[in-house]
Design a protein around this motif. Structure first.
Motif, PDB file in Angstrom:
ATOM      1  N   GLU A 125       0.845  -1.191   0.000  1.00  0.00           N
ATOM      2  CA  GLU A 125       0.000   0.000   0.000  1.00  0.00           C
ATOM      3  C   GLU A 125       0.884   1.247   0.000  1.00  0.00           C
ATOM      4  OE1 GLU A 125      -2.668   2.272   3.253  1.00  0.00           O
ATOM      5  OE2 GLU A 125      -3.368   0.229   2.804  1.00  0.00           O
ATOM      6  N   ILE A 126       0.576   2.182  -0.890  1.00  0.00           N
ATOM      7  CA  ILE A 126       1.296   3.444  -0.950  1.00  0.00           C
ATOM      8  C   ILE A 126       0.293   4.594  -0.834  1.00  0.00           C
ATOM      9  CG2 ILE A 126       3.215   2.528  -2.325  1.00  0.00           C
ATOM     10  CD1 ILE A 126       1.837   3.759  -4.812  1.00  0.00           C
ATOM     11  N   ASN A 127       0.803   5.788  -0.604  1.00  0.00           N
ATOM     12  CA  ASN A 127      -0.080   6.955  -0.540  1.00  0.00           C
ATOM     13  C   ASN A 127       0.001   7.758  -1.843  1.00  0.00           C
ATOM     14  OD1 ASN A 127       2.363   8.399  -0.370  1.00  0.00           O
ATOM     15  ND2 ASN A 127       2.297   8.408   1.886  1.00  0.00           N
ATOM     16  N   ASP A 128      -0.796   8.816  -1.920  1.00  0.00           N
ATOM     17  CA  ASP A 128      -0.852   9.617  -3.141  1.00  0.00           C
ATOM     18  C   ASP A 128       0.474  10.306  -3.431  1.00  0.00           C
ATOM     19  OD1 ASP A 128      -3.484   8.909  -3.618  1.00  0.00           O
ATOM     20  OD2 ASP A 128      -4.315  10.658  -2.609  1.00  0.00           O
ATOM     21  N   GLU A 129       1.198  10.693  -2.403  1.00  0.00           N
ATOM     22  CA  GLU A 129       2.489  11.356  -2.613  1.00  0.00           C
ATOM     23  C   GLU A 129       3.455  10.423  -3.343  1.00  0.00           C
ATOM     24  OE1 GLU A 129       6.041  13.651  -0.108  1.00  0.00           O
ATOM     25  OE2 GLU A 129       4.615  12.354   0.956  1.00  0.00           O
ATOM     26  N   ILE A 130       3.511   9.164  -2.919  1.00  0.00           N
ATOM     27  CA  ILE A 130       4.388   8.193  -3.575  1.00  0.00           C
ATOM     28  C   ILE A 130       3.900   7.907  -4.991  1.00  0.00           C
ATOM     29  CG2 ILE A 130       5.174   5.793  -3.532  1.00  0.00           C
ATOM     30  CD1 ILE A 130       5.155   5.985  -0.465  1.00  0.00           C
ATOM     31  N   ALA A 131       2.581   7.808  -5.171  1.00  0.00           N
ATOM     32  CA  ALA A 131       2.019   7.572  -6.503  1.00  0.00           C
ATOM     33  C   ALA A 131       2.421   8.691  -7.455  1.00  0.00           C
ATOM     34  CB  ALA A 131       0.503   7.446  -6.432  1.00  0.00           C
ATOM     35  N   ASN A 132       2.365   9.925  -6.976  1.00  0.00           N
ATOM     36  CA  ASN A 132       2.766  11.059  -7.810  1.00  0.00           C
ATOM     37  C   ASN A 132       4.258  11.028  -8.107  1.00  0.00           C
ATOM     38  OD1 ASN A 132       0.184  12.203  -8.032  1.00  0.00           O
ATOM     39  ND2 ASN A 132       0.396  13.275  -6.077  1.00  0.00           N
ATOM     40  N   ASP A 133       5.044  10.530  -7.164  1.00  0.00           N
ATOM     41  CA  ASP A 133       6.491  10.455  -7.337  1.00  0.00           C
ATOM     42  C   ASP A 133       6.877   9.377  -8.350  1.00  0.00           C
ATOM     43  OD1 ASP A 133       9.087  11.464  -6.496  1.00  0.00           O
ATOM     44  OD2 ASP A 133       9.400   9.547  -5.501  1.00  0.00           O
ATOM     45  N   LEU A 134       6.185   8.250  -8.303  1.00  0.00           N
ATOM     46  CA  LEU A 134       6.486   7.141  -9.205  1.00  0.00           C
ATOM     47  C   LEU A 134       5.859   7.325 -10.588  1.00  0.00           C
ATOM     48  CD1 LEU A 134       5.996   3.992  -6.930  1.00  0.00           C
ATOM     49  CD2 LEU A 134       8.163   4.891  -7.802  1.00  0.00           C
ATOM     50  N   GLY A 135       4.748   8.032 -10.623  1.00  0.00           N
ATOM     51  CA  GLY A 135       3.988   8.135 -11.860  1.00  0.00           C
ATOM     52  C   GLY A 135       4.647   8.984 -12.926  1.00  0.00           C
ATOM     53  N   SER A 136       4.247   8.729 -14.161  1.00  0.00           N
ATOM     54  CA  SER A 136       4.754   9.497 -15.300  1.00  0.00           C
ATOM     55  C   SER A 136       3.650  10.315 -15.958  1.00  0.00           C
ATOM     56  CB  SER A 136       5.371   8.547 -16.335  1.00  0.00           C
ATOM     57  OG  SER A 136       6.449   7.836 -15.780  1.00  0.00           O
ATOM     58  N   THR A 137       2.490  10.352 -15.323  1.00  0.00           N
ATOM     59  CA  THR A 137       1.379  11.157 -15.820  1.00  0.00           C
ATOM     60  C   THR A 137       1.092  12.283 -14.839  1.00  0.00           C
ATOM     61  OG1 THR A 137      -0.216   9.694 -14.723  1.00  0.00           O
ATOM     62  CG2 THR A 137       0.344   9.195 -17.007  1.00  0.00           C
ATOM     63  N   ILE A 138       0.319  13.263 -15.276  1.00  0.00           N
ATOM     64  CA  ILE A 138       0.011  14.411 -14.409  1.00  0.00           C
ATOM     65  C   ILE A 138      -0.810  13.970 -13.206  1.00  0.00           C
ATOM     66  CG2 ILE A 138      -1.171  16.641 -14.302  1.00  0.00           C
ATOM     67  CD1 ILE A 138      -0.516  16.997 -17.283  1.00  0.00           C
ATOM     68  N   THR A 139      -1.759  13.080 -13.438  1.00  0.00           N
ATOM     69  CA  THR A 139      -2.597  12.583 -12.345  1.00  0.00           C
ATOM     70  C   THR A 139      -2.581  11.052 -12.356  1.00  0.00           C
ATOM     71  OG1 THR A 139      -4.547  12.749 -13.775  1.00  0.00           O
ATOM     72  CG2 THR A 139      -4.111  14.597 -12.292  1.00  0.00           C
ATOM     73  N   PRO A 140      -1.580  10.432 -11.749  1.00  0.00           N
ATOM     74  CA  PRO A 140      -1.492   8.964 -11.731  1.00  0.00           C
ATOM     75  C   PRO A 140      -2.715   8.331 -11.082  1.00  0.00           C
ATOM     76  CG  PRO A 140       0.545   9.971 -10.933  1.00  0.00           C
ATOM     77  CD  PRO A 140      -0.471  11.063 -11.025  1.00  0.00           C
ATOM     78  N   GLN A 141      -3.114   7.176 -11.591  1.00  0.00           N
ATOM     79  CA  GLN A 141      -4.249   6.444 -11.012  1.00  0.00           C
ATOM     80  C   GLN A 141      -3.958   5.987  -9.593  1.00  0.00           C
ATOM     81  OE1 GLN A 141      -5.778   3.149 -13.249  1.00  0.00           O
ATOM     82  NE2 GLN A 141      -6.277   4.380 -15.038  1.00  0.00           N
ATOM     83  N   GLY A 142      -2.703   5.613  -9.349  1.00  0.00           N
ATOM     84  CA  GLY A 142      -2.343   5.146  -8.014  1.00  0.00           C
ATOM     85  C   GLY A 142      -2.132   3.652  -7.923  1.00  0.00           C
ATOM     86  N   ILE A 143      -1.891   2.991  -9.060  1.00  0.00           N
ATOM     87  CA  ILE A 143      -1.569   1.566  -9.018  1.00  0.00           C
ATOM     88  C   ILE A 143      -0.464   1.283 -10.033  1.00  0.00           C
ATOM     89  CG2 ILE A 143      -3.405   0.905 -10.651  1.00  0.00           C
ATOM     90  CD1 ILE A 143      -3.691  -1.674  -8.846  1.00  0.00           C
TER      91      ILE A 143
END
Length: 256
Positions: A74-92
């Protein structure tokens, strides 16, 4: 289920490096983003080693993940934004093992193949891979100078079609030699005095089609070794077709 709450976590830092080619090669891993791609990887029996998900995404997809036996974090939105390559990552996300190139190298290569010569735009690559999938092609070969298949933008553009056919990266000259060993005709795609109209070619299940760079076309050394060069006549006033559109027209005509 383990939880990670900080972008400074050592595992998060390592996984973030998978967005670069150097990081992927070092760890023999790549990262997938979005439920669509994660589910496609799972359905295609890819080497999904870890799934990272926000609570919201886990709640949405809990039933689909119930048979997944490896690690879910389980991760939080901050980590999702850090890992993601889109402006608004889905979170998975999924951390996936890179496939072995040796498996394909030792296979007998035949059927119908799309070869990408120095294609650089991820959107064009993704469209061509998806179209190759839709047309029933056997695989796509990413030549030197073509954007890496595990580049996050390319992965998103392919939309999971990369799991439905074979993807190879390497020297097109080498792979053309292997295709010719199996008596496959090699079609180029550049308008010149010796080119033939594509509709004159009889559809087949055995051929290779080379698409060249968006601005410069095919390399001359590849043009010199094609069986035949094809062109699409333009009936209106446009100077040319987008490379992905042209590839689609040619693949659907050539593929029997």
């Amino acid at each position: 289920m383990e939880k990670i709450t900080s972008v400074k976590n050592s595992r998060i830092k390592e996984w973030k490096k998978l967005k670069s080619k150097k990081g992927r090669e070092k760890h023999s891993l790549y990262i997938l983003e979005s439920w669509h791609l994660v589910s496609e990887a799972l359905d295609s029996n890819q080497d999904v080693q870890v799934i990272l998900t926000t609570p919201k995404q886990f709640e949405l997809h809990n039933e689909e993940l119930i048979n997944y036996s490896k690690e879910i974090i389980e991760i939080n939105d901050e980590i999702a934004n850090d890992l993601g390559s889109t402006i608004t990552p889905q979170g998975i996300f999924a951390i996936v093992g890179l496939p072995s190139s040796n498996i394909i190298e030792n296979e007998n290569i035949d059927g119908s193949w799309l070869l990408l010569d120095n294609i650089q735009d991820p959107g064009n690559i993704g469209t061509m891979v998806r179209t190759a999938d839709a047309a029933g092609m056997n695989g796509v070969i990413f030549g030197e100078g073509t954007s890496n298949q595990f580049n996050p933008k390319v992965l998103r553009a392919m939309q999971g079609s990369q799991f439905h056919l074979k993807i190879i990266e390497g020297d097109l000259n080498h792979w053309i030699d292997k295709l010719k060993e199996n008596k496959l005709p090699i079609y180029g795609s550049e308008l010149n005095d010796e080119a033939s109209i594509y509709s004159d070619i009889k559809p087949s299940r055995q051929f290779a089609l080379i698409m060249g760079n968006e601005g410069n076309g095919m390399q001359k050394k590849l043009l010199d070794i094609t069986t035949k060069n094809l062109y699409i006549p333009i009936k209106g006033n446009a100077e040319s077709l987008n490379v992905a559109i042209a590839a689609g027209v040619l693949m659907f005509h050539l593929q029997k």
